[in-house]
Write a protein that holds these residues in place. Structure first.
Motif, short mmCIF file in Angstrom:
data_model
loop_
_atom_site.label_atom_id
_atom_site.label_comp_id
_atom_site.label_asym_id
_atom_site.label_seq_id
_atom_site.Cartn_x
_atom_site.Cartn_y
_atom_site.Cartn_z
N PRO A 1 -18.12 33.65 -40.81
CA PRO A 1 -17.69 32.56 -39.92
C PRO A 1 -17.06 33.07 -38.63
O PRO A 1 -16.30 34.04 -38.62
CB PRO A 1 -16.66 31.81 -40.77
N LYS B 1 -14.69 20.28 -49.52
CA LYS B 1 -15.05 21.69 -49.55
C LYS B 1 -16.53 21.82 -49.20
O LYS B 1 -17.37 21.11 -49.75
CB LYS B 1 -14.79 22.29 -50.93
N GLN C 1 -15.78 29.13 -49.34
CA GLN C 1 -16.09 27.81 -48.82
C GLN C 1 -15.09 27.42 -47.73
O GLN C 1 -13.95 27.88 -47.71
CB GLN C 1 -16.07 26.78 -49.94
N ALA C 2 -15.54 26.55 -46.83
CA ALA C 2 -14.69 26.07 -45.74
C ALA C 2 -14.16 24.68 -46.09
O ALA C 2 -14.74 23.95 -46.90
CB ALA C 2 -15.48 26.02 -44.45
N SER C 3 -13.03 24.32 -45.48
CA SER C 3 -12.45 23.00 -45.70
C SER C 3 -12.79 22.09 -44.52
O SER C 3 -12.91 22.54 -43.39
CB SER C 3 -10.93 23.10 -45.86
N PHE D 1 -16.69 25.39 -36.43
CA PHE D 1 -15.51 26.07 -36.95
C PHE D 1 -14.33 25.91 -36.00
O PHE D 1 -14.40 26.26 -34.83
CB PHE D 1 -15.78 27.56 -37.16
N ALA E 1 -11.39 30.33 -38.02
CA ALA E 1 -12.24 31.30 -38.72
C ALA E 1 -11.70 32.70 -38.47
O ALA E 1 -11.97 33.31 -37.44
CB ALA E 1 -13.68 31.19 -38.24
N GLU F 1 -8.18 30.42 -44.56
CA GLU F 1 -9.36 29.71 -45.04
C GLU F 1 -10.10 29.09 -43.86
O GLU F 1 -9.48 28.47 -43.00
CB GLU F 1 -8.93 28.61 -46.01
N PRO F 2 -11.43 29.23 -43.79
CA PRO F 2 -12.18 28.63 -42.69
C PRO F 2 -12.02 27.11 -42.68
O PRO F 2 -12.01 26.48 -43.74
CB PRO F 2 -13.63 29.03 -42.98
N GLU F 3 -11.91 26.55 -41.49
CA GLU F 3 -11.75 25.10 -41.36
C GLU F 3 -12.79 24.55 -40.39
O GLU F 3 -12.99 25.09 -39.30
CB GLU F 3 -10.35 24.76 -40.87
N LEU F 4 -13.46 23.47 -40.79
CA LEU F 4 -14.50 22.84 -40.00
C LEU F 4 -14.04 21.51 -39.43
O LEU F 4 -13.15 20.86 -39.98
CB LEU F 4 -15.76 22.60 -40.85
#
Length: 244
Positions: free
Chosen positions: A78, A97, A105-107, A134, A137, A142-145
């Protein structure tokens, strides 16, 4: 250093290769500043006065000073600001998720959709496809979208995918397809008009007039990755003539 990189454009690089800026008396201060303003794309990492290669592949260059390594990598890492195609896997409270093909996994918050409020929640179900960007990242979080841009508009982001086909290709092919005036997409539009969504994580979604045409488009895109321009035109002509 920029001149050293230019010499290597088109050459195969390996992880661990280093390009070092060496200051000499013949280089003016202006030249030094210009030399330092090198933009490192995928596969290159700036480390002080050095540029370190971290992926194997072919070195590419785009004016004025953007360099990157064109590789056949399929594993996605990411990057903030990149738009990806994700698959909703679970709903946990106020957060979805999403599987983006990375190591975790991204939130995705339910408030990260256009017009979403605590009372007006988006209609997102497990298994839905989302086109998202994103917001966070990095390796420590934790990756966040999000499915909105900076002005709060969807601008093409959100839930999609009814009646289409999702498949995976290499990250290098996605970058090629996203270049302006890409020849593969031009030839494809002449052959079969279709809807196409490109994710920087190597996922492509396509929908044509019929299921058969959708499958043909997907196979043509996958086949185009390792073909020359002439081989691709020959293949597209055979399909147009109905010889396949």
């Amino acid at each position: 250093m920029e001149s050293c990189l230019k010499i290597k454009v088109g050459a195969v690089l390996l992880p661990g290769d280093v390009f070092t800026f060496i200051k000499t008396d013949t280089i003016s201060l202006t030249d030094t500043l210009k030399d330092e303003k090198i933009i490192c794309g995928p596969g290159l990492r700036r480390n002080g006065d050095d540029v370190v290669v971290c992926k194997s592949g072919v070195l590419r260059h785009k004016n004025p000073n953007l360099y990157w390594v064109d590789s056949q990598q399929r594993r996605y890492v990411p990057v903030k600001g990149e738009s990806v195609i994700g698959i909703v896997t679970t709903k946990s409270g106020d957060v979805f998720k999403v599987d983006v093909g990375g190591s975790e996994q991204a939130s995705l918050s339910y408030l990260a959709f256009e017009g979403a409020t605590k009372r007006n929640r988006p209609n997102v179900q497990v298994g839905d496809l989302v086109y998202a960007q994103f917001l966070i990242a990095n390796k420590d979080m934790e990756p966040e979208l999000v499915c909105i841009d900076s002005s709060g508009r969807a601008n093409g982001l959100g839930v999609f995918g009814a009646g289409g086909l999702l498949f995976k290709v290499s990250l290098g092919l996605v970058r090629r397809l996203l270049t302006p005036q890409n020849e593969i997409l031009k030839d494809l539009e002449k052959l079969y008009p279709c809807e196409l969504v490109l994710g920087m994580n190597g996922r492509l979604w396509v929908r044509a007039a019929t299921v058969q045409k959708t499958l043909i488009v997907a196979n043509l895109l996958e086949s185009s990755e390792n073909m020359t321009a002439q081989q691709r035109r020959t293949l597209f002509k055979r399909v147009a003539d109905g010889n396949l």
